[in-house]
Design a protein around this motif. Sequence first.
Motif, PDB file in Angstrom:
ATOM      1  N   HIS A 808      36.632  19.082  -4.205  1.00 34.15           N
ATOM      2  CA  HIS A 808      35.315  19.085  -4.833  1.00 34.15           C
ATOM      3  C   HIS A 808      34.492  20.189  -4.208  1.00 34.15           C
ATOM      4  O   HIS A 808      34.579  20.434  -2.998  1.00 34.15           O
ATOM      5  N   ASN A 809      33.699  20.878  -5.020  1.00 33.34           N
ATOM      6  CA  ASN A 809      32.758  21.828  -4.446  1.00 33.34           C
ATOM      7  C   ASN A 809      31.439  21.769  -5.205  1.00 33.34           C
ATOM      8  O   ASN A 809      31.387  21.488  -6.399  1.00 33.34           O
ATOM      9  N   GLY A 810      30.351  22.005  -4.465  1.00 33.60           N
ATOM     10  CA  GLY A 810      29.024  21.998  -5.046  1.00 33.60           C
ATOM     11  C   GLY A 810      28.320  20.657  -4.919  1.00 33.60           C
ATOM     12  O   GLY A 810      28.853  19.674  -4.406  1.00 33.60           O
ATOM     13  N   TYR A 811      27.104  20.640  -5.394  1.00 37.76           N
ATOM     14  CA  TYR A 811      26.251  19.457  -5.291  1.00 37.76           C
ATOM     15  C   TYR A 811      26.753  18.360  -6.235  1.00 37.76           C
ATOM     16  O   TYR A 811      26.889  18.573  -7.434  1.00 37.76           O
ATOM     17  N   ARG A 812      27.013  17.199  -5.654  1.00 37.82           N
ATOM     18  CA  ARG A 812      27.470  16.068  -6.467  1.00 37.82           C
ATOM     19  C   ARG A 812      27.235  14.773  -5.703  1.00 37.82           C
ATOM     20  O   ARG A 812      28.078  14.349  -4.917  1.00 37.82           O
ATOM     21  N   PRO A 813      26.103  14.124  -5.914  1.00 40.03           N
ATOM     22  CA  PRO A 813      25.887  12.823  -5.270  1.00 40.03           C
ATOM     23  C   PRO A 813      26.991  11.844  -5.676  1.00 40.03           C
ATOM     24  O   PRO A 813      27.492  11.850  -6.805  1.00 40.03           O
ATOM     25  N   GLY A 814      27.366  11.007  -4.736  1.00 38.46           N
ATOM     26  CA  GLY A 814      28.400  10.019  -5.004  1.00 38.46           C
ATOM     27  C   GLY A 814      29.805  10.477  -4.676  1.00 38.46           C
ATOM     28  O   GLY A 814      30.764   9.735  -4.870  1.00 38.46           O
ATOM     29  N   ILE A 815      29.956  11.684  -4.124  1.00 35.67           N
ATOM     30  CA  ILE A 815      31.290  12.177  -3.820  1.00 35.67           C
ATOM     31  C   ILE A 815      31.965  11.330  -2.749  1.00 35.67           C
ATOM     32  O   ILE A 815      33.182  11.114  -2.770  1.00 35.67           O
ATOM     33  N   VAL A 816      31.182  10.793  -1.797  1.00 35.32           N
ATOM     34  CA  VAL A 816      31.776   9.962  -0.753  1.00 35.32           C
ATOM     35  C   VAL A 816      32.343   8.678  -1.345  1.00 35.32           C
ATOM     36  O   VAL A 816      33.374   8.176  -0.888  1.00 35.32           O
ATOM     37  N   ASP A 817      31.694   8.145  -2.378  1.00 32.88           N
ATOM     38  CA  ASP A 817      32.257   6.964  -3.047  1.00 32.88           C
ATOM     39  C   ASP A 817      33.628   7.276  -3.628  1.00 32.88           C
ATOM     40  O   ASP A 817      34.536   6.433  -3.592  1.00 32.88           O
ATOM     41  N   LYS A 818      33.787   8.481  -4.172  1.00 34.78           N
ATOM     42  CA  LYS A 818      35.086   8.881  -4.719  1.00 34.78           C
ATOM     43  C   LYS A 818      36.130   8.969  -3.601  1.00 34.78           C
ATOM     44  O   LYS A 818      37.294   8.587  -3.792  1.00 34.78           O
ATOM     45  N   LEU A 819      35.722   9.458  -2.443  1.00 34.14           N
ATOM     46  CA  LEU A 819      36.645   9.514  -1.313  1.00 34.14           C
ATOM     47  C   LEU A 819      37.080   8.111  -0.903  1.00 34.14           C
ATOM     48  O   LEU A 819      38.267   7.871  -0.617  1.00 34.14           O
ATOM     49  N   ILE A 820      36.132   7.197  -0.859  1.00 34.01           N
ATOM     50  CA  ILE A 820      36.446   5.822  -0.453  1.00 34.01           C
ATOM     51  C   ILE A 820      37.398   5.174  -1.456  1.00 34.01           C
ATOM     52  O   ILE A 820      38.311   4.430  -1.064  1.00 34.01           O
ATOM     53  N   GLU A 821      37.230   5.463  -2.736  1.00 36.99           N
ATOM     54  CA  GLU A 821      38.153   4.935  -3.751  1.00 36.99           C
ATOM     55  C   GLU A 821      39.560   5.498  -3.563  1.00 36.99           C
ATOM     56  O   GLU A 821      40.553   4.820  -3.836  1.00 36.99           O
ATOM     57  N   LEU A 822      39.622   6.728  -3.110  1.00 37.39           N
ATOM     58  CA  LEU A 822      40.917   7.401  -2.980  1.00 37.39           C
ATOM     59  C   LEU A 822      41.698   6.949  -1.755  1.00 37.39           C
ATOM     60  O   LEU A 822      42.940   6.875  -1.784  1.00 37.39           O
ATOM     61  N   ILE A 823      40.992   6.629  -0.675  1.00 35.38           N
ATOM     62  CA  ILE A 823      41.629   6.388   0.618  1.00 35.38           C
ATOM     63  C   ILE A 823      42.762   5.360   0.559  1.00 35.38           C
ATOM     64  O   ILE A 823      43.855   5.607   1.109  1.00 35.38           O
ATOM     65  N   PRO A 824      42.606   4.206  -0.085  1.00 32.86           N
ATOM     66  CA  PRO A 824      43.713   3.228  -0.067  1.00 32.86           C
ATOM     67  C   PRO A 824      44.972   3.723  -0.762  1.00 32.86           C
ATOM     68  O   PRO A 824      46.049   3.179  -0.529  1.00 32.86           O
ATOM     69  N   ARG A 825      44.849   4.738  -1.606  1.00 29.87           N
ATOM     70  CA  ARG A 825      46.005   5.223  -2.372  1.00 29.87           C
ATOM     71  C   ARG A 825      46.672   6.420  -1.716  1.00 29.87           C
ATOM     72  O   ARG A 825      47.674   6.923  -2.215  1.00 29.87           O
ATOM     73  N   LEU A 826      46.102   6.893  -0.605  1.00 35.26           N
ATOM     74  CA  LEU A 826      46.672   8.053   0.069  1.00 35.26           C
ATOM     75  C   LEU A 826      47.934   7.672   0.831  1.00 35.26           C
ATOM     76  O   LEU A 826      48.061   6.536   1.301  1.00 35.26           O
ATOM     77  N   PRO A 827      48.871   8.616   0.976  1.00 34.30           N
ATOM     78  CA  PRO A 827      50.071   8.322   1.768  1.00 34.30           C
ATOM     79  C   PRO A 827      49.707   8.035   3.218  1.00 34.30           C
ATOM     80  O   PRO A 827      48.768   8.623   3.762  1.00 34.30           O
ATOM     81  N   LYS A 828      50.452   7.148   3.837  1.00 35.34           N
ATOM     82  CA  LYS A 828      50.173   6.782   5.237  1.00 35.34           C
ATOM     83  C   LYS A 828      50.555   7.914   6.174  1.00 35.34           C
ATOM     84  O   LYS A 828      51.463   8.657   5.917  1.00 35.34           O
TER      85      LYS A 828
END
Length: 828
Positions: A808-828
């Motif tokens: 992601h690049n640039g101004y976008r409120p809520g980007i951290v929420d997207k990161l939190i949604e992604l974290i459980p699906r990331l490879p260990k």
Amino acid sequence: MKKLLFLIFILPVIATVTCSSTVPTDSIKKYTDWLISEINIADSIDYPRQFWEQNVEASLRARQEMPWGTSVPKREWLHFVLPVRVNNEALDSSRTVFYRELAPRIKNMTMEQAALEINHWAHEKATYRPSDSRTSSPLATVRTTFGRCGEESTLGVAAMRAAGIPARQVYTPRWAHTDDNHAWVEVWVDNKWRFLGACEPEPVLDLGWFNAPASQGMLMATNVIGNYNGPEQKLYRDSCYTRINITSNYTPTRKVSILVNDSLGNPVSKAPVSFRLYNYAEFYPLFSTQTDSNGKASIECGRGDLVAWATSPDGKLFHIAELDSKIPADSIITLTLTRPALIEPIEMILTPPASSPSLPAVTETMTNENNQRKIQEDSIRNSVMSGFLSYDDAANIATGWAADSATIATILVESYGNHEIMSRFVSSVPAEKRKQAKIWLEQLSQKDWRDITWPVISDFFINRPEPINPRIANELLTPWPSYFDKAVPDKLRKTLSQSPSMVENWINDNIAIDNAHNPNHFCISPAGVWRSRKADTHSRNIFFVALCRWLGFDAVIDPVTSRVLARKTSGDEYSQFFNTTGTANNQTQATVKLTYPSDAIPGNPKYYIHFTISRIVNGQPELLSYPDEANWKNDFANGVKLLPGQYIITTGRRLADGTVKARIAQFNVAEGEQYAEIPLVILDEPGKISIIGAFNADPLLPLTGRGTFIAAFVKPNHEPSAHFLNELAANRETFESWGRPIVLIAPTEAEAKALAKLPLLPSTVKTTIDPDGTWLKATSAEFEFTPDLTSLPVILVADSFNRVMMRHNGYRPGIVDKLIELIPRLPK
């Protein structure tokens, strides 16, 4: 005269190999005779008996003087201590140089302690940095202070063998779970093979960052000189090497077997078969063989998915089959050879083996002590590097090169430990020849800048009315023009000067082709080919180009197709020589355009990441080797030139868990065809995290370690960056629970310190700086955005295999929420 010329040529190799010895001369002769009988023709031609005698003498001395020397069995000593060659490196006098430095340091240690200590010594000398496929010699790597994993492991094996410890380079040609490969070192310690990461010391053996990746490997192997009869599975034996399969040292294995039948159901013997793994957007041949008299072929490999490619003995028919890892171990997959082409595209989902690393016990104290040692070793290496040229130093030397001074200064900086020779050249070039010199230097590779010698510079530029480009393929640069000046009779020179065809005819009549005794196609020097009248096909092609350039012809080996091309003058069309691709000379090439939807993801597919093209030659695919930076928009959207023939386009989407959704489709270029459009189809896997690009994570490894991390290019007192940092602080506990690093990358040291002082950020946050903005520029080039303030923050979810799973690049409120949604699906 020929003998004198040869001694002049090899003198730099052996001049430093001088030391006293108490080793019996009959033992030196006995083992030198054995070694010379087993080595490839490239080594026997380019290195004289004296070189081998001196290395044998050094090996016998270490066997006498090291406390473990006589405990090493003869088999392990012959095959894993005595041989000098490790990879495709230039051979040097490292055995004696390394022994003199190592012997006092390890003489009172056990074999295991010595192996660990030698790896600490290697870490003082070199660290990791990627480079091209030509492997530097061990001494060149030490002089440069870095190398890719193949060079680090070549250095590590050379150092172990110098100390009398059996060692071998382990190589996985391709990982199954990510687009990359790796090489490391195994050492024979107290009657058992153990492993370590070269130049990456750990407190104990059998520990490296790659324990987990190796447990997902499909094939780990090593080449052993001679007819080796050890307990490991033999993949094959040729005239010089025994290739052994050591996959089971690292991961559970299974036997994969296929049966090749003809259209009537009869087994086909001697059918070429390759077991292939998807990697870098091609199906790479892990192991190639032929079917036995019953039409069967097999491989022992990791428990992941492969593809088998079988071809009829005449090369006219082929069949592809997916070898699913879920198929029972005793199954035999039948491939029937009925068609000369793929009728329909093949789609498949390929899964790597599950990760199952086995880690040795290491206490926190051991780890801390080892880390302190590595810091000290870094300082030793950095002290050496401090003697290299800074950009300011290089710019001063390049003063007077006018508009080219910045380019020349960069080349000087990139010469690293070879800066004295390169500075001497730059300083000696007269003003009227500087334009020529810049062009000549840019024809060389970066590795050439780091290990080119003064005799080569003199021979190709200083002592020539017109410079000669010395770089042909992957050979070590040697001074062949002056050799040809003296060795080629005037009458023959006049005959050859008529045309490149005369050179081809002379080579066909006078140079014997011997691929059997150089199966890995190590480069024989052009002087060596002339002197011996022998060559493998690759060395023959290099020799042809060298002889043509010496005669004033324009000659190259095409980097994409490997065709040997030459022309008498620059205004002529290139002609093909030796018919290396099975095509008629000067065939018309078609313009082939790849079509791709404008709204598809990724927006600009990259060669080697999302797709590749291979030409079918004798029923098997041969990759077209476009430059690493090739992509659809810049290279294939407007069309590339292809010869008539059969082709396959392989595409794939790598998912974050290592799985690949792949597709193979065939297309043909007909004789006389001028234009074709071929669809570029990249399959999607909705709901799954896929790899969307690359980010060089190597500089961040001290902060991130191995695994997944978040990298964010941010700037203090910058509102969009502040929004991201505030959201990060508000979710502190979530990110601390995740436990992986978040690296904030600032433009300057002062800004990095300001970020480090921000309150309430997760404790996993680390800060660093982007030197000269190079990381942000590289990231913007990869993902096609402008690297300015409006692009910040730039946030990447990436891993230590250089894979990007979110950007992601640039101004976008809520980007951290997207990161939190992604974290459980990331490879260990």
